[in-house]
Enzyme design. Sequence first.
Site, PDB file in Angstrom:
ATOM      1  N   GLN A  34     -23.366-115.757  20.221  1.00 37.99           N
ATOM      2  CA  GLN A  34     -22.655-116.615  21.174  1.00 37.99           C
ATOM      3  C   GLN A  34     -23.666-117.554  21.811  1.00 37.99           C
ATOM      4  OE1 GLN A  34     -21.423-114.869  25.003  1.00 37.99           O
ATOM      5  NE2 GLN A  34     -19.319-115.130  24.290  1.00 37.99           N
ATOM      6  N   SER A  88     -24.637-119.468  27.376  1.00 34.63           N
ATOM      7  CA  SER A  88     -25.484-119.577  28.571  1.00 34.63           C
ATOM      8  C   SER A  88     -26.692-120.472  28.329  1.00 34.63           C
ATOM      9  CB  SER A  88     -25.969-118.192  29.004  1.00 34.63           C
ATOM     10  OG  SER A  88     -24.889-117.385  29.403  1.00 34.63           O
ATOM     11  N   GLU A  91     -14.597-110.588  25.284  1.00 37.42           N
ATOM     12  CA  GLU A  91     -15.879-109.936  25.515  1.00 37.42           C
ATOM     13  C   GLU A  91     -15.785-108.900  26.626  1.00 37.42           C
ATOM     14  OE1 GLU A  91     -18.976-112.507  26.877  1.00 37.42           O
ATOM     15  OE2 GLU A  91     -20.567-111.119  26.265  1.00 37.42           O
ATOM     16  N   SER A 141     -27.273-112.799  22.345  1.00 37.32           N
ATOM     17  CA  SER A 141     -27.521-111.507  21.700  1.00 37.32           C
ATOM     18  C   SER A 141     -27.613-111.654  20.187  1.00 37.32           C
ATOM     19  CB  SER A 141     -26.400-110.517  22.050  1.00 37.32           C
ATOM     20  OG  SER A 141     -26.329-110.305  23.430  1.00 37.32           O
ATOM     21  N   GLU A 147     -20.564-109.983  40.258  1.00 37.31           N
ATOM     22  CA  GLU A 147     -20.077-110.927  41.272  1.00 37.31           C
ATOM     23  C   GLU A 147     -19.005-111.847  40.683  1.00 37.31           C
ATOM     24  OE1 GLU A 147     -23.215-110.212  40.672  1.00 37.31           O
ATOM     25  OE2 GLU A 147     -23.766-109.190  42.527  1.00 37.31           O
TER      26      GLU A 147
END
Length: 317
Positions: free
Chosen positions: A49, A52, A167, A84, A286
């Site tokens: 993926q 980020s 996910e 990953s 969060e």
Amino acid sequence: MSDSTEEQWAGPYFVGRTLIEPTIAAWGTAEQQQRYLPGIGDGVDVWCQLFSEPGAGSDLASLATRARQAEGTWTVDGQKVWSSFANLARYGMLLARTDPDQPKHQGITCFLLDMQSPGVTVRPLRQLTGEEHFCEVFLDAVVVPDEARLGPVGAGWRVAMSTLSAERSGLSGSSAAGGVPLAPVLAAARHSEGWADPVLRDRLMTLLVTERALELTNLRAQGGTRNSAHGSITKLAQSELSQRITELGYELAGAAAACTAEDALTPEAYALLDSRRLTIAGGTSEIQRTIIAERVLGLDREPDPDRGRAWSEVRRG
């Protein structure tokens, strides 16, 4: 899914099987589904993926990797991180900004990237455990054909939501993929002097009740009562439960957990350190609490002073 099948799809194959496959099934063209899904289903192709970035992790919509279109292809420049198994991946699901004059959640497009394309550089990152599970990926003038675009131009955020939802559910629905089972710690406690301690037994019982409640919640979701925040609820519960289990396991093992004659971590130390990633991967705790607050509890949306402004006009660090 049987335990043996869970183990088969854990590790490098988890991303493709759990995240990418349902997204391509939902958004891909017939040609894309015919090309990519057999390799995922047969366990031949590893996927990663590419979401980020150094400046866009929790605030993923701020991503700055650019894709510029010209003559039927796209040229991609940027950097991804925390991908990953990117060092093992044959393909990657890539988010790139295609229209910087749109608000940050718009103007993003998703691509299916051949990781062997010229201009793709992968660098593994060493973790607390000494493993290299995550990678950073550099994209330098990478040419991507328009046929590898997943979904409409500018619809990348909606495509990404399909992937992220899968996910979070995947990370909380399988011990092999994203959780730490309580049973080994419970067995160790029964064979230790600490079992006589009622406080310890009470702590174990609290963890056992939480684990059983999570299992039942996942079963109920599989029965058809899943909502858009289900993955956030169970991912939050699973990741934090796993950390509490590893902390108690380390405590039960005592000094032996920290000492080894070999240059390697003890099982208890490895589990404790490895579990730190669980409350970060797939969105931090969060972020999950924010989603639950807005979609389940109906609280006001989190204030965003840049909402509606063009991405190119937003100040970034």
